[in-house]
Design an enzyme around this catalytic site. Structure first.
Site, PDB file in Angstrom:
ATOM      1  N   HIS A 373      10.362   2.608  11.303  1.00 20.85           N
ATOM      2  CA  HIS A 373      10.400   2.651   9.832  1.00 20.85           C
ATOM      3  C   HIS A 373       9.907   3.971   9.267  1.00 20.85           C
ATOM      4  O   HIS A 373       9.546   4.016   8.089  1.00 20.85           O
ATOM      5  CB  HIS A 373       9.524   1.547   9.236  1.00 20.85           C
ATOM      6  CG  HIS A 373       9.964   0.159   9.538  1.00 20.85           C
ATOM      7  ND1 HIS A 373      10.747  -0.575   8.681  1.00 20.85           N
ATOM      8  CD2 HIS A 373       9.731  -0.633  10.612  1.00 20.85           C
ATOM      9  CE1 HIS A 373      10.960  -1.772   9.207  1.00 20.85           C
ATOM     10  NE2 HIS A 373      10.356  -1.831  10.381  1.00 20.85           N
ATOM     11  N   LYS A 564       6.068   1.394  -6.435  1.00 17.92           N
ATOM     12  CA  LYS A 564       6.030   1.527  -4.976  1.00 17.92           C
ATOM     13  C   LYS A 564       4.632   1.988  -4.602  1.00 17.92           C
ATOM     14  O   LYS A 564       3.847   2.359  -5.489  1.00 17.92           O
ATOM     15  CB  LYS A 564       7.066   2.542  -4.493  1.00 17.92           C
ATOM     16  CG  LYS A 564       7.027   3.889  -5.240  1.00 17.92           C
ATOM     17  CD  LYS A 564       8.096   4.850  -4.749  1.00 17.92           C
ATOM     18  CE  LYS A 564       9.468   4.566  -5.310  1.00 17.92           C
ATOM     19  NZ  LYS A 564      10.518   4.472  -4.323  1.00 17.92           N
ATOM     20  N   ARG A 565       4.289   1.978  -3.297  1.00 20.63           N
ATOM     21  CA  ARG A 565       3.005   2.518  -2.899  1.00 20.63           C
ATOM     22  C   ARG A 565       2.866   3.955  -3.410  1.00 20.63           C
ATOM     23  O   ARG A 565       3.848   4.679  -3.531  1.00 20.63           O
ATOM     24  CB  ARG A 565       2.885   2.502  -1.370  1.00 20.63           C
ATOM     25  CG  ARG A 565       2.724   1.111  -0.800  1.00 20.63           C
ATOM     26  CD  ARG A 565       1.411   0.509  -1.230  1.00 20.63           C
ATOM     27  NE  ARG A 565       0.319   1.155  -0.542  1.00 20.63           N
ATOM     28  CZ  ARG A 565      -0.585   0.529   0.191  1.00 20.63           C
ATOM     29  NH1 ARG A 565      -0.543  -0.785   0.324  1.00 20.63           N
ATOM     30  NH2 ARG A 565      -1.560   1.182   0.786  1.00 20.63           N
ATOM     31  N   LYS A 570       6.394  10.267  -1.919  1.00 15.27           N
ATOM     32  CA  LYS A 570       7.205   9.512  -2.883  1.00 15.27           C
ATOM     33  C   LYS A 570       7.242  10.199  -4.252  1.00 15.27           C
ATOM     34  O   LYS A 570       8.028   9.844  -5.120  1.00 15.27           O
ATOM     35  CB  LYS A 570       6.686   8.082  -3.007  1.00 15.27           C
ATOM     36  CG  LYS A 570       6.867   7.244  -1.726  1.00 15.27           C
ATOM     37  CD  LYS A 570       6.254   5.855  -1.879  1.00 15.27           C
ATOM     38  CE  LYS A 570       6.204   5.049  -0.591  1.00 15.27           C
ATOM     39  NZ  LYS A 570       7.492   4.437  -0.225  1.00 15.27           N
ATOM     40  N   THR A 672      13.433  -0.131  -0.282  1.00 18.11           N
ATOM     41  CA  THR A 672      14.096  -1.416  -0.528  1.00 18.11           C
ATOM     42  C   THR A 672      14.000  -1.757  -2.015  1.00 18.11           C
ATOM     43  O   THR A 672      14.863  -2.462  -2.537  1.00 18.11           O
ATOM     44  CB  THR A 672      13.452  -2.543   0.309  1.00 18.11           C
ATOM     45  OG1 THR A 672      12.029  -2.389   0.270  1.00 18.11           O
ATOM     46  CG2 THR A 672      13.921  -2.477   1.745  1.00 18.11           C
ATOM     47  N   LYS A 676      16.662  -3.462  -5.041  1.00 16.72           N
ATOM     48  CA  LYS A 676      16.326  -4.509  -6.024  1.00 16.72           C
ATOM     49  C   LYS A 676      16.662  -4.041  -7.435  1.00 16.72           C
ATOM     50  O   LYS A 676      17.172  -4.805  -8.259  1.00 16.72           O
ATOM     51  CB  LYS A 676      14.841  -4.876  -5.922  1.00 16.72           C
ATOM     52  CG  LYS A 676      14.471  -5.499  -4.574  1.00 16.72           C
ATOM     53  CD  LYS A 676      12.965  -5.536  -4.323  1.00 16.72           C
ATOM     54  CE  LYS A 676      12.683  -5.792  -2.851  1.00 16.72           C
ATOM     55  NZ  LYS A 676      11.275  -5.543  -2.472  1.00 16.72           N
TER      56      LYS A 676
HETATM   57  C1  26Q Z   1      -0.419   1.238  11.412  1.00  9.12           C
HETATM   58  C2  26Q Z   1      -1.537   1.365  12.212  1.00  9.12           C
HETATM   59  C3  26Q Z   1      -2.784   1.152  11.686  1.00  9.12           C
HETATM   60  C4  26Q Z   1      -2.918   0.789  10.348  1.00  9.12           C
HETATM   61  C5  26Q Z   1      -1.815   0.653   9.553  1.00  9.12           C
HETATM   62  C6  26Q Z   1      -0.555   0.895  10.081  1.00  9.12           C
HETATM   63  C7  26Q Z   1       0.634   0.765   9.213  1.00  9.12           C
HETATM   64  C8  26Q Z   1       0.763  -0.309   8.344  1.00  9.12           C
HETATM   65  C9  26Q Z   1       1.866  -0.418   7.523  1.00  9.12           C
HETATM   66  C10 26Q Z   1       1.632   1.713   9.254  1.00  9.12           C
HETATM   67  C11 26Q Z   1       2.749   1.601   8.420  1.00  9.12           C
HETATM   68  C12 26Q Z   1       2.872   0.526   7.549  1.00  9.12           C
HETATM   69  C13 26Q Z   1       4.015   0.345   6.643  1.00  9.12           C
HETATM   70  C14 26Q Z   1       5.067   1.101   6.601  1.00  9.12           C
HETATM   71  C15 26Q Z   1       6.164   0.871   5.659  1.00  9.12           C
HETATM   72  O1  26Q Z   1       6.077   0.022   4.781  1.00  9.12           O
HETATM   73  N1  26Q Z   1       7.272   1.605   5.804  1.00  9.12           N
HETATM   74  C16 26Q Z   1       8.411   1.419   4.912  1.00  9.12           C
HETATM   75  O2  26Q Z   1       9.269   0.458   5.525  1.00  9.12           O
HETATM   76  C17 26Q Z   1      10.309   0.097   4.639  1.00  9.12           C
HETATM   77  C18 26Q Z   1      11.107  -1.016   5.300  1.00  9.12           C
HETATM   78  O3  26Q Z   1      11.890  -0.511   6.327  1.00  9.12           O
HETATM   79  C19 26Q Z   1      11.176   1.295   4.296  1.00  9.12           C
HETATM   80  O4  26Q Z   1      12.106   0.891   3.332  1.00  9.12           O
HETATM   81  C20 26Q Z   1      10.318   2.429   3.756  1.00  9.12           C
HETATM   82  O5  26Q Z   1      11.105   3.584   3.595  1.00  9.12           O
HETATM   83  C21 26Q Z   1       9.164   2.717   4.710  1.00  9.12           C
HETATM   84  O6  26Q Z   1       8.311   3.687   4.163  1.00  9.12           O
END
Ligand code: 26Q
Length: 842
Positions: A373, A564-565, A570, A672, A676
Site C-alpha cells: 500500500h 484524509k490523514r 498529501k 479511496t 467516495k
Molecule cells: C506499521 C508498523 C508500525 C506501526 C504502524 C504501521 C502502519 C499502520 C498503518 C503503517 C501503515 C498504515 C496505513 C497505511 C495506509 O493507510 N495506506 C493507504 O492505503 C490505502 C488503501 O490501499 C491507499 O488508498 C492509500 O493511498 C495508502 O496511503
C-alpha cells in the site's frame, strides 16, 4: 421461522420472535430485548438502552444466516479467503446491517411505534475505530463485498480495547483523547472463549533429535499469552451470506497465574497478566511504521499466530491433511503488518505438525498473497534482527533459513551480482541489521499486488523492482474500491432514491449500471432534482458545522473538501496556500469576483508527527483570520472539523462539490476517499497520482480538474536539483502568500510559529508544493469559473457519479477472487432443515 430477506412473510411457518422480519415481530422483539437483555422497562430506559435493544434485535435476525454461513467454512470442499489485517476500520454497524438485511422500513416503523426516532438510535452507536485510515477502511469495504458476493471469508485482526484516538481541537491544535469504544458494551460481537489459542513469546530455541532420529527445533518461550476470539457478523447485501470478522483479545493464561501463585510470586503473576493484556490494548495511531516498538511487533505476531492456528484447526476439523492447507485457505496479507505469518506458518507446520521443510515451504508459498500500500521507501516495514530475535527467536532462525535457501537460488541465476543480492536479501545488512518484511512477503507468497494501476507500475519499477525482475509473474494490480452500500445507499439516501427512481435498484450490486444515468443528463428536471438534493445535504452539513464549531457557512457556496490523514505528502498545506491566495486577492481588491467557497478540512495527525500537527494549526489559524475579516464578506470560510472518522465521512462525502486529491504525483498509492467523493457527485481537483489517474480515465478528462507535475516530471526535476527558492523568488503571488504567513499575520504577530513549515517549504520542499503552486492556482481558478455555470457543473457532477462503476469494492473483490484467490461464490440457503431451525420452527 427463517425467511429470506427479500421475501418477508413468504414462509408458511409461523414467525418466531427471534428472527421474524414482520413489523409486529420486530416490535415485540425490541421490547423483549429491552426487558431481558438490557434489564430495563421503557420508562427507565436510556437512549442507549433502546439502541442496544434494537442492535440485539437486528443481530438476532442475522443469526440464522450467520450460522448457516459458518457451517460452510468447515465443509471440506469449501475454499475460504482469510483476510489478515492489523486494522479494520468498520464504522457503525446498525444502519449497515438494516440495509443489507433489507429491513429498514419495518424497523423504522417499529422504533417509531415505541415513540423513538430510528436516526437518533443509529447515532447512539460508538463507531469501532480499529484503524488509522485508508488501509483499515479498505479491509472493511472488502469484508462487505466478500459477503455481498457470497464468498466464504474470514477476516482476522486485533480487538483493540482502544481504537484510534478521538481528536479534539484546542486553540487550533490537535489534542488526543482515548477512544473508549467498548465502555457501554458492544452488541455486535460474541466472545468464543472455547476457541482460544496460546501464543508464545521470547525465550530461546533448542535443537534435539526426535525418537525417529530426526533433527528438530524446540522453542522454549519466556511468556505465553492466550488469544480469545471475538466474532462480529458481516452481512452481505441482499444475500444470506454472513461472514465472520474474528478479532483477537490477549489475556493471561490462568495456568500461568497459578504456577506463579504456587511458588509465591503473586506480584510476578500480576505483572505477567498486565503484560499479556497489554498486547491488544491499543491501536498504534501511526500510518507509517514506527521504529523499534516491541509491543507493535508483539501485536502483529499475536494476531497472525492466532489466525493461523485457527485456520489449521478448521482445516483439520474438516478431515483433511495439512499438505492441502493452501487448497482450503488463501490468505491475503494486508500490507506487511501480518507478514510474519510466513515464518509462523512454517514454524507451525514444521515444529508442531512435523512436516518437512520442503513440503512446508511449498504449502506456505501457495497460501500467501501480499498487498502493498505504499510507495515511500521509508514506509517499508523493518524490524531489527536484535528485537525480532528477542521476541521471536524461532522465527528469526526460520527467516535466516528461508533467506539462505532463497539467496542460493538467486546466486545461481545472477552469479556475482552482489548489488542485486543485497537488495533481495530478507536482511538489510546496513547499520543495525534488520528484517525487511516486504521481502519476506514477496518470497513467501505467490502474488504481490499494488492498489492502483499507476501504483503497481511504480512498485514494479521502484520499491520492489528487484523482485519484479526475479518473478514478474507474481505481480498484479488490483485497483482499490469502496462499498456503494455504505458510501452511497447509507450515507446518501436521497441521491440513492433519485438514482433508483431512474434506473431501478440494480446499481447497488452492479455499480456499472450507474452508466444508465448518462441518459438522464439532458433532462432539466432531473438536473434540478440532483442540485436540490446536493443543496439540502449541504444545508444539513452547514447546521452540523455550526453546532460543532460555531462557524456559520453559506450552503450556497461551493463546498470544497479535503478529508484524509494529515500528511506532508498529501499536501493539505497546498490547499491552504490557495486559500491565502484568494484572501490576498480580496484584500487587494475587496470587490474581486470570487466564487464563494467553504473550505472543509478533516483528518488526524499521528501524535508524534510534529509537522502534521503544525499543519492542523496552520489550517485553523488561517481560518480564524479569514472567517472574521470583514473584507472577505463571508465569501470564504475555512472549517476544520475535529475528529474525522467513518461516521463523519458519511456526512461529508454526500455534501461535497469539490474533492481535493492533491498529493505529489507518485506518492499516494491509491486513495479511496477520492472514489467516495466522485460516486457522490463531487468533481475532483487532483494530480495524476494513485487512483486519480483511473478516476479521470473513467469520468472523462473534461469532467476532472487536473493540475501538477506528472511522476516522471517530478523525477526529472528532482534529478536536476529542485530548488524551491527559485519558485518563491520568481512568483510574486506565491511570494506574497509565503511572506504573509512569515509576517505573523495568521499567528497574532508571532513570526516563529509557522517558521518550521515555511523553512521546510523554502529550503527543502520534499513534496514540491512550490513547484505545483501555480498550476494548482490556475486550475482552481478554472474550478471557480466552472462553478458559475450551475447547469454545466450539474452535468459534470452527474457524469462523475454515472461513471464510477469501476470503483465499487465488488469489482475489486471479483478481481481478487478470479486472479489471485481462485474462489467461487457459495450461496447460502436457509431452506435445508437443521437442528437450529427445528427448534425455532413452530
Ligand atoms: C506499521 C508498523 C508500525 C506501526 C504502524 C504501521 C502502519 C499502520 C498503518 C503503517 C501503515 C498504515 C496505513 C497505511 C495506509 O493507510 N495506506 C493507504 O492505503 C490505502 C488503501 O490501499 C491507499 O488508498 C492509500 O493511498 C495508502 O496511503
Amino acid at each position: 421461522m427463517v425467511t429470506a430477506p427479500m421475501s418477508p412473510g413468504s414462509s408458511v411457518h409461523v414467525e418466531d420472535d427471534r428472527t421474524g422480519l414482520s413489523l409486529e415481530t420486530i416490535r415485540r422483539a425490541m421490547a423483549d430485548n429491552l426487558y431481558y437483555v438490557q434489564g430495563k422497562l421503557p420508562e427507565n430506559a436510556s437512549r442507549n438502552d433502546f439502541y442496544m435493544a434494537l442492535a440485539y434485535t437486528v443481530r438476532d435476525r442475522l443469526m440464522p444466516r450467520w450460522l448457516h454461513s459458518i457451517r460452510n467454512y468447515s465443509k471440506p470442499e469449501t475454499r475460504v479467503v482469510a483476510y489478515l489485517s492489523a486494522e479494520f476500520l468498520l464504522g457503525p454497524h446498525l444502519e449497515n446491517n438494516l440495509i443489507n438485511l433489507g429491513i429498514q422500513d419495518p424497523v423504522r416503523q417499529a422504533v417509531k411505534d415505541s415513540g423513538l426516532d430510528l436516526q437518533e438510535l443509529i447515532e447512539q452507536e460508538e463507531e469501532p475505530g480499529l484503524g488509522n485510515g485508508g488501509l483499515g477502511r479498505l479491509a472493511a469495504c472488502y469484508m462487505d463485498s466478500l459477503a455481498s458476493l457470497e464468498i466464504p471469508a474470514l477476516g482476522y485482526g486485533i480487538r483493540y480495547e482502544f481504537g484510534i484516538f478521538d481528536q479534539e481541537i484546542c486553540d487550533g491544535w490537535q489534542v488526543e483523547i482515548t477512544d473508549k469504544w467498548l465502555q457501554f458494551g458492544n452488541p455486535w460481537e460474541i466472545a468464543r472463549p472455547e476457541a482460544a489459542v496460546v501464543v508464545k513469546f521470547g525465550g530461546h530455541t533448542e535443537s534435539y533429535t526426535d525418537d525417529r532420529g530426526r533433527y528438530r527445533s524446540r522453542w522454549i518461550p519466556a511468556q505465553v499469552v492466550k488469544g480469545i476470539p471475538y466474532d462480529t457478523p458481516i452481512a452481505g447485501y441482499q444475500v444470506n451470506t454472513v461472514n465472520t470478522l474474528r478479532l483477537w483479545k490477549s489475556e493471561a493464561p490462568e495456568s500461568f497465574d497459578f504456577q506463579a501463585f504456587n511458588i509465591g510470586d503473586y506480584y510476578g503473576a500480576v505483572d505477567a497478566k498486565v503484560v499479556s493484556e497489554n498486547i491488544s490494548k491499543v491501536l498504534y495511531p501511526n500510518d507509517e511504521p514506527i521504529q523499534g516498538k516491541e509491543l507493535r511487533l508483539m501485536q502483529q505476531f499475536f494476531f497472525v499466530s492466532c489466525a493461523l492456528q485457527d485456520m489449521i484447526r478448521i482445516h483439520l476439523d474438516s478431515g483433511r491433511r495439512l499438505d492441502s492447507f493452501h487448497e482450503k485457505f488463501t490468505v491475503q496479507l494486508n500490507d506487511t503488518h501480518p507478514a510474519i505469518g510466513v515464518a509462523e506458518l512454517m514454524r507451525l507446520l514444521i515444529d508442531e505438525h512435523y512436516i518437512q521443510w520442503e513440503a512446508a515451504w511449498d504449502v506456505t508459498r501457495r497460501t500467501f498473497a501480499f498487498t502493498n500500500h505504499t510507495l515511500l521507501p521509508e514506509a517499508l516495514e523493518k524490524w531489527s534482527v536484535n528485537l525480532l530475535g528477542r521476541i521471536l527467536p524461532r522465527h528469526l532462525d526460520i527467516i535466516f533459513e528461508i533467506n539462505r535457501r532463497f539467496l542460493d537460488q538467486v546466486r545461481l541465476r545472477f552469479m556475482g551480482d552482489e548489488v542485486r543480492i543485497r537488495e533481495l536479501s530478507l536482511i538489510d545488512e546496513r547499520g543495525d541489521r534488520s528484517v525487511r518484511m516486504a521481502n519476506l512477503a514477496c518470497v513467501g507468497g505467490f502474488s504481490i499486488n499494488g492498489v492502483a494501476a499507476l501504483h503497481t507500475e511504480l512498485v514494479k519499477s521502484t520499491i520492489l523492482k528487484s523482485f519484479y525482475d526475479l518473478s514478474p509473474e507474481k505481480f498484479n494490480n488490483k485497483t482499490n474500491g469502496v462499498t456503494p452500500r455504505r458510501w452511497m445507499v447509507q450515507s446518501n439516501p436521497r441521491l440513492a432514491r433519485l438514482i433508483s427512481s431512474k434506473i431501478g435498484e440494480n446499481w447497488i450490486k452492479h455499480l456499472y449500471d450507474l452508466r444508465g444515468l448518462e441518459g438522464c443528463i439532458e433532462d432539466g428536471g432531473f438536473r434540478h432534482e440532483w442540485r436540490q438534493i446536493k443543496l439540502a445535504i449541504k444545508r444539513d452539513l452547514a447546521t452540523y458545522i455550526r453546532e460543532r464549531t460555531g462557524i456559520v457557512v453559506n450552503p450556497e457556496s461551493m463546498f470544497d473538501v479535503q478529508v484524509k490523514r494529515i500528511h506532508e505528502y498529501k499536501r493539505q498545506h497546498l490547499n491552504v496556500l490557495h486559500i491565502i491566495t484568494l484572501y490576498n486577492r480580496i484584500k487587494a481588491n475587496p470587490d474581486a469576483d470570487i466564487t464563494p467557497r467553504t473550505f472543509i478540512f478533516g483528518g488526524k495527525a499521528a501524535p508524534g508527527y510534529h509537522m502534521a500537527k503544525l499543519m492542523i494549526k496552520f489550517i485553523t489559524a488561517v481560518g480564524d483570520v479569514v472567517n472574521h475579516d470583514p473584507d472577505v464578506r463571508d465569501r470564504l470560510k475555512v472549517v476544520f472539523l475535529p475528529d474525522y472518522n467513518v461516521t463523519f465521512g458519511q456526512r461529508v462525502y454526500p455534501a461535497a462539490e469539490l474533492s481535493e486529491q492533491i498529493s505529489l504525483a507518485g506518492k499516494e498509492a491509491s486513495g479511496t476517499g477520492n472514489m467516495k467523493f466522485a460516486m457522490n457527485g463531487a468533481l475532483t481537483i487532483g494530480t495524476l497520482d494513485g487512483a486519480n489517474v483511473e478516476i479521470r480515465e473513467e469520468v472523462g478528462e473534461e469532467n476532472f480538474f487536473l493540475f501538477g507535475l506528472r511522476t516522471e516530471e517530478v523525477n526529472t526535476l528532482r534529478a536536476q536539483g529542485y530548488n524551491p527558492w527559485d519558485y518563491y523568488s520568481s512568483n510574486e503571488t506565491l511570494k506574497r502568500v509565503i511572506d504573509l504567513v512569515g509576517s505573523g499575520h495568521f499567528s497574532h504577530g508571532d513570526t516563529g510559529l509557522f517558521r518550521p513549515l515555511l523553512d521546510n517549504l523554502l529550503h527543502h520542499d520534499p513534496f514540491m508544493l512550490l513547484a505545483d503552486y501555480q498550476s494548482y492556482i490556475d486550475c482552481q481558478d478554472g474550478v471557480g469559473s466552472a462553478y458559475q455555470d450551475q447547469e454545466h457543473w450539474t452535468r459534470m457532477s452527474i457524469l462523475n457519479t454515472a461513471r464510477t462503476g469501476k470503483f465499487s469494492s465488488d469489482r475489486s473483490i471479483r478481481d481478487y477472487c478470479d486472479d489471485i484467490w481462485k474462489v467461487q461464490p457459495v450461496p447460502v440457503t436457509l431452506e435445508d432443515y437443521d437442528q437450529a431451525e427445528a427448534v425455532l420452527t413452530v
